[in-house]
Design a protein around this motif. Structure first.
Motif, short mmCIF file in Angstrom:
data_model
loop_
_atom_site.label_atom_id
_atom_site.label_comp_id
_atom_site.label_asym_id
_atom_site.label_seq_id
_atom_site.Cartn_x
_atom_site.Cartn_y
_atom_site.Cartn_z
N LEU A 49 0.81 -1.21 0.00
CA LEU A 49 0.00 0.00 0.00
C LEU A 49 0.85 1.27 0.00
O LEU A 49 0.49 2.25 -0.64
CB LEU A 49 -0.93 -0.01 1.22
N ALA A 50 1.96 1.25 0.74
CA ALA A 50 2.86 2.40 0.80
C ALA A 50 4.26 1.88 1.08
O ALA A 50 4.42 0.82 1.69
CB ALA A 50 2.43 3.36 1.88
N GLN A 51 5.26 2.61 0.62
CA GLN A 51 6.64 2.19 0.86
C GLN A 51 7.54 3.40 0.93
O GLN A 51 7.24 4.45 0.39
CB GLN A 51 7.10 1.21 -0.23
N ALA A 52 8.66 3.21 1.61
CA ALA A 52 9.70 4.23 1.68
C ALA A 52 11.02 3.54 1.98
O ALA A 52 11.04 2.46 2.59
CB ALA A 52 9.39 5.25 2.77
N SER A 53 12.10 4.12 1.54
CA SER A 53 13.42 3.55 1.82
C SER A 53 14.47 4.65 1.69
O SER A 53 14.18 5.76 1.27
CB SER A 53 13.74 2.40 0.86
N THR A 54 15.69 4.30 2.02
CA THR A 54 16.78 5.26 1.86
C THR A 54 17.16 5.41 0.40
O THR A 54 17.99 6.26 0.07
CB THR A 54 18.01 4.82 2.67
N LEU A 55 16.55 4.64 -0.48
CA LEU A 55 16.79 4.77 -1.91
C LEU A 55 15.86 5.79 -2.57
O LEU A 55 16.01 6.06 -3.76
CB LEU A 55 16.61 3.41 -2.61
N GLU A 75 9.20 8.55 9.09
CA GLU A 75 8.31 9.69 8.86
C GLU A 75 7.68 9.62 7.48
O GLU A 75 6.48 9.85 7.32
CB GLU A 75 9.08 11.00 9.00
N LEU A 76 8.49 9.28 6.49
CA LEU A 76 8.01 9.24 5.11
C LEU A 76 6.97 8.15 4.89
O LEU A 76 5.94 8.38 4.27
CB LEU A 76 9.21 9.04 4.17
N VAL A 77 7.21 6.96 5.43
CA VAL A 77 6.24 5.88 5.25
C VAL A 77 4.96 6.18 6.03
O VAL A 77 3.86 5.84 5.57
CB VAL A 77 6.85 4.50 5.62
N ALA A 78 5.06 6.84 7.18
CA ALA A 78 3.86 7.20 7.94
C ALA A 78 3.03 8.23 7.18
O ALA A 78 1.80 8.14 7.15
CB ALA A 78 4.25 7.74 9.31
N ASP A 79 3.68 9.20 6.56
CA ASP A 79 2.96 10.20 5.77
C ASP A 79 2.26 9.55 4.57
O ASP A 79 1.11 9.87 4.29
CB ASP A 79 3.91 11.29 5.27
N ARG A 80 2.95 8.66 3.90
CA ARG A 80 2.36 7.99 2.73
C ARG A 80 1.20 7.09 3.14
O ARG A 80 0.20 6.99 2.42
CB ARG A 80 3.42 7.21 1.97
#
Length: 116
Positions: A49-55, A75-80
């Motif tokens: 559903l949502a993803q974030a990484s250092t990439l 923070e980024l994955v929580a926002d997404r």
């Protein structure tokens, strides 16, 4: 080294079976030597559903992963996840110990409104 990976995988599978019985989305965290990845996966495990990484483009220029970057990924994955309406998740640490980068990511996600 093989035994260490086997034990981590066993712990991960054991916790994932408990999460599957709960029937809610899960925040899955995986790390490598240089990067950390976070995904919000649907309750049935079929869809990310949502993803974030250092990439990600915004974090990529900062270098290898450390505790500060791990918290930014949280923070980024929580926002997404918030943008798609997912607020309550189960935290899947993939068998890793809850300290350092994993702990920083979890605390940052909680601070941005995710509940687990």
């Amino acid at each position: 080294m093989h035994l260490k990976k086997t034990k981590r995988t066993r712990r991960a599978l054991k916790s994932r079976m408990r999460m599957r019985k709960q029937g809610i989305e899960r925040l899955s965290v995986t790390r490598s030597g240089r990067h950390i990845y976070a995904q919000v996966i649907s309750a049935d495990g079929a869809k990310v559903l949502a993803q974030a990484s250092t990439l990600d483009e915004t974090l990529r220029s900062k270098g290898a992963c450390n505790i500060e970057l791990a918290s930014k990924v949280g923070e980024l994955v929580a926002d997404r996840a918030k943008n798609i309406g997912v607020m309550k998740v189960a935290f899947d640490r993939s068998g890793f110990k809850y300290h350092g980068k994993i702990k920083a990511l979890a605390e940052a996600a909680r601070a941005n409104g995710m509940e687990f």
